[in-house]
Design an enzyme around this catalytic site. Structure first.
Site, PDB file in Angstrom:
ATOM      1  N   SER B  13       0.249  16.585 -31.393  1.00 39.82           N
ATOM      2  CA  SER B  13       0.040  16.603 -29.934  1.00 39.82           C
ATOM      3  C   SER B  13      -0.509  17.936 -29.418  1.00 39.82           C
ATOM      4  O   SER B  13      -0.362  18.243 -28.234  1.00 39.82           O
ATOM      5  CB  SER B  13       1.333  16.247 -29.176  1.00 39.82           C
ATOM      6  N   GLY B  15      -3.722  18.466 -29.492  1.00 39.52           N
ATOM      7  CA  GLY B  15      -5.019  18.100 -28.929  1.00 39.52           C
ATOM      8  C   GLY B  15      -6.187  18.188 -29.898  1.00 39.52           C
ATOM      9  O   GLY B  15      -7.348  18.245 -29.468  1.00 39.52           O
ATOM     10  N   ASP B  37      -4.241  12.031 -40.172  1.00 44.39           N
ATOM     11  CA  ASP B  37      -3.667  10.783 -39.651  1.00 44.39           C
ATOM     12  C   ASP B  37      -4.370   9.551 -40.226  1.00 44.39           C
ATOM     13  O   ASP B  37      -3.726   8.522 -40.486  1.00 44.39           O
ATOM     14  CB  ASP B  37      -3.782  10.731 -38.124  1.00 44.39           C
TER      15      ASP B  37
END
Lengths: 177, 177, 177, 177
Positions: B13, B15, B37
């Site tokens: 998180s 960014g 990911d």
């Protein structure tokens, strides 16, 4: 020699991704899944958005071809580094597309799998999934198999994904090619 | 020598993905985006589901480590085959994680980018995005930068993704390292 | 009287959805989230696909208008049946769009929230999120607020989603309107 | 009298969503799609995350029940306001769940559709789709149909989604009940 790479080829909405997930579930060792769709998602939006036209046709330009070749080298290197890999691709060029994979995969033990699904059924599933441009399924259903040689063929119009995966897994585990 | 690989490192998180999309939009040449990911999504569900515990901690087992090393070799081979690549990773091991990338990338022109975001801000964004286990952002915010060396650092708590991307793109285009 | 409905209005990529998730996390009671985007997703693909043109303009036809009015009645009925609801909408018609909500919500305690984000920032976030047609953010940033009356206004260009949510939650809990 | 609401009931991974998309494509008028899954997504993450346990069982608490009842009122009001609606639900309580819909829908012309899929097939498709907790499909396959009365029943284990949709559409258009 044990299978190191499984290459699944089939048209859009033929059910390849579902088979890959089932394969990952039924095979005793962990296999990584690499898909042409994931490669396309890795491209800049500007290149990606011009790829599929409104009638479902796919427009491959020279930049795409160049990057795709680099991607194939990368997938092959992943296998050579010790990972088992299932590739989920759409051979828009039929036998020629297969040839493009043969080069980077040379020397590796590959299982070639044809994922067939008659055009009318795939077109219906394209409507049901709702996230694909209409027309891709029908245009690709026969095209992608022209001249391609397989070790195993499955038919998702008449067989569930899990059963297709079991057939493929049996060929992987027998290892007889 | 022109930059061939951009490696973005930052906590969950922070960014990174938004910056990657902006980079692909502002850089004049096409760059492929590879993310840890996406690698995790390529693993069998059974391996993937055991990765993040309910408090946001990440549990890396030997099988994951082995497959991740193979993935890194594959990304490096994609670059060597001629594609420009942006890598989006989370260096849970700090400097040691950077070292694991240095080996496959040796001889390539790499731009190392630190994506910083103070823990409290990242934790708020983790709630706002709603698709991550709570706690990852806070646990990783500082951890991933320990001992890592960067060519460029950006701070998403105080700078928009597009402006961060422009800073990185300027470093890519100047090519002075 | 306690707030029963929160209506968030803001342009595309202004950060409404993130604020909604944070609101659901910080408000002590459970609130349901209804979004114009979810309504659009509930439409047939043929209606949905013709909605946004390639320059980011939105084309509302009579069928859309008719179904949207029915949707608003449904959301209002959900509130009257006892659920607290946060609505996330884009007032393309400014004050007129607000009027269309006032009718079904009459008699209910509504908190009107303006979610502002300057056009240039929203346009940058549109690139960063990568799933919206380019141009929507810029076209809508000012337009949607024309003549609209708010109880609370937040500015996502300078305030994190979680802090915006806390400001809104404070207004909900004070209940003073 | 013309059908105003279509209620599809079936277990997890029985193929309801695919049928809904096909229905929207084959029915001549626009129909809105409302799904229990979308309702669940509208809930706060804290409520949603506790809903499905690791073995695929579903835990309905009093807060869920209360909000779900309000949602049903909202869907019914959407229909009364003039929209045609297809509802996609999972009757975990069998006949009792149907009764809970009958009340808000009273006076409306409803077509009740049973979406059957034998447990083993649904369980295989649950693996193939990869985004559901394992075990839901098998636990729900029979359970959801107990004591439920239908106007039409379709079987997705032996019939494609599009053909199921055509059967349902024929019943909608004949309107004879």
């Amino acid at each position: 020699m044990a299978t190191q790479v499984i290459v699944l080829n089939g048209g859009s909405s033929s059910g390849k991704t579902g088979i890959v997930r089932c394969l990952q579930a039924v095979l005793p060792e962990p296999w990584l899944a690499f898909a042409i769709d994931t490669f396309v998602d890795s491209m800049p939006a500007s290149l990606r958005d011009s790829l599929v036209s409104s009638d479902g046709g796919v427009n491959i330009g020279p930049e795409f071809t160049r990057l795709e070749a680099a991607w194939r080298e990368g997938v092959a290197a992943t296998v050579r580094a010790g990972a088992r890999v299932v590739i989920d691709d759409v051979f828009l060029g039929g036998a020629e597309s297969q040839e493009r994979w043969r080069k980077p995969l040379v020397g590796l033990d590959v299982l070639w799998v044809g994922v067939r699904c008659e055009a009318a059924v795939a077109a219906g599933r394209e409507i049901a999934r709702g996230d694909r441009v209409r027309g891709m399924a029908e245009q690709q259903a026969e095209l992608v198999h022209r001249g391609v040689e397989y070790d195993v063929e499955v038919d998702t119009a008449h067989t569930e994904s899990l059963d297709c995966a079991r057939t493929i897994a049996a060929a992987v585990l027998s290892g007889s090619r």
